[in-house]
Design an enzyme around this catalytic site. Sequence first.
Site, mmCIF file in Angstrom:
data_model
loop_
_atom_site.group_PDB
_atom_site.id
_atom_site.type_symbol
_atom_site.label_atom_id
_atom_site.label_comp_id
_atom_site.label_asym_id
_atom_site.label_seq_id
_atom_site.Cartn_x
_atom_site.Cartn_y
_atom_site.Cartn_z
ATOM 1 N N GLU A 1 -15.040 0.697 16.597
ATOM 2 C CA GLU A 1 -15.990 1.016 15.405
ATOM 3 C C GLU A 1 -16.933 -0.441 15.236
ATOM 4 O OE1 GLU A 1 -13.822 -0.729 11.262
ATOM 5 O OE2 GLU A 1 -13.031 1.105 12.176
ATOM 6 N N ARG B 1 -5.363 0.753 10.931
ATOM 7 C CA ARG B 1 -5.861 0.263 11.972
ATOM 8 C C ARG B 1 -6.378 1.298 13.179
ATOM 9 N NH1 ARG B 1 -5.885 -2.973 8.396
ATOM 10 N NH2 ARG B 1 -5.018 -5.147 8.633
ATOM 11 N N ASP C 1 -9.817 6.414 8.398
ATOM 12 C CA ASP C 1 -10.892 5.277 7.928
ATOM 13 C C ASP C 1 -11.313 4.217 8.636
ATOM 14 O OD1 ASP C 1 -12.497 4.402 5.561
ATOM 15 O OD2 ASP C 1 -10.926 2.751 5.395
ATOM 16 N N HIS D 1 -14.624 3.052 7.141
ATOM 17 C CA HIS D 1 -13.530 2.031 7.037
ATOM 18 C C HIS D 1 -13.927 1.156 5.299
ATOM 19 C CE1 HIS D 1 -11.297 -1.618 9.243
ATOM 20 N NE2 HIS D 1 -11.131 -1.394 7.947
ATOM 21 N N GLY E 1 -11.530 1.661 3.047
ATOM 22 C CA GLY E 1 -10.328 1.460 2.345
ATOM 23 C C GLY E 1 -10.299 0.555 1.122
ATOM 24 N N ALA E 2 -10.660 -0.671 1.173
ATOM 25 C CA ALA E 2 -10.627 -1.673 0.281
ATOM 26 C C ALA E 2 -12.126 -2.046 -0.367
ATOM 27 C CB ALA E 2 -10.387 -3.303 0.974
ATOM 28 N N ILE F 1 0.880 -1.129 0.031
ATOM 29 C CA ILE F 1 0.023 -0.087 -0.169
ATOM 30 C C ILE F 1 1.010 1.232 -0.129
ATOM 31 C CG2 ILE F 1 -1.760 1.206 1.201
ATOM 32 C CD1 ILE F 1 -2.723 -1.220 2.356
ATOM 33 N N ASP G 1 10.571 2.006 6.892
ATOM 34 C CA ASP G 1 9.978 0.502 6.955
ATOM 35 C C ASP G 1 11.194 -0.407 7.546
ATOM 36 O OD1 ASP G 1 9.082 -2.170 6.450
ATOM 37 O OD2 ASP G 1 7.385 -1.148 5.312
#
Length: 405
Positions: free
Chosen positions: A262, A233, A257, A285, A287-288, A152, A171
């Site tokens: 939630e 998350r 998001d 939520h 995103g996908a 991502i 990262d």
Amino acid sequence: MKVLVADLFSQAALEEMSNSGIQVIYNHALNGDSLKAVLQSEAPEVLVVRSTKVTGDMIASSPSLEFIIRAGAGVDNIDCVAASKNSIYVANCPGKNSVAVAELVMGHILSVDRRLPENYSLLKQGKWNKGAFSECTGIKGRKLGIIGLGAIGKEVSIRAKSFGLEVCGTDPFVSSSQAHALGIEYFNTAEEVARVSDIITFHVPSTPQTKGMINSSFLALCKENVVIINTSRGDLANETELLRELEAKPGFWYACDVYLGEPAAKECDFVHALAQHPKVYGSHHIGASTKQAETAIGLEALRMILQYSKTRKVDAGNLVNMQTTTKANVSVNVRHHGQALAGLLTSLVDCGCKVQEIENKPFRDGAAYTATVYLDCKNLECLQGIVAELNGKEGVIHANLVHLG
């Protein structure tokens, strides 16, 4: 084989499963007690979910279950510890929703800069206020920091650069040379990224190390007018400290998001201090949640299901709960003609050995076999006796004991 799909899923993938002789139960409204009840009554071998939680109690109540697929990235809605204890594979579909999430990130960046929600709201109220939205900075030339340069994060960087943003990131699993090859300025820590970025977007899994990482200490390192984006998350944010910083810093904005606590339901009332804050732009939520991502994820889940139905195997790139480093300190290697392994495992257990892995591979036309049993065993004298006994058995070509490094 029976598959239970308990979340929204590609209709084409559902039809392909049925056409392949798989019994499919599809009910995207299942969650909590209703999901547990169907797991018990239908006894599926495979369960497919997206955001629906799969608890240890559900897993323990379904002894038929062999394989849980998260139709998305990450598996924090699945009790992987319970799955492992019950010898259940857990797999996901990494990278298949990357573009969808990256597109949402860019939408949030533009929304904050241009105050798009307020624009829409005033127009719907029949009001015109061009002056209120004429002070936007613009995003060209500003620095975007990406925490997490996985699939991502990389897709976000591609889109950000096309908007003229300068991109930096960090990262622990990406080297500086890999980042530079992608045109990303590399930093060793999230704190270094915080100090130089105008906008920071998070793309990391939920782990003990990442929980609450968006907090007062992190924000103290950031610029006064920083924009933080969280599409990963909800538990990455310490929401109490985040709300306090939103009040204390007039130029600080947050877009997200995901939220702590939630709802599991697809539609319901949702009163949440962060979601309702005037300097927070939130989405549900999603995103996908594009048709393109749904299709890509559905096809990947379908591929895994079809493969599993034929071979009972899952690709390592999808599995998330298999041990990657062996605890074996020795192996017993046996070349044999097919009947030599009877009783071997019982003898090994009696010897105090713990079997870690077993392989038994045939030569062409079944002419012979080679077996390897990897063991965690301290009683080497007993084990040597078992190997010596094997070498005297009919059908054994040769057996030997190997000490592993």
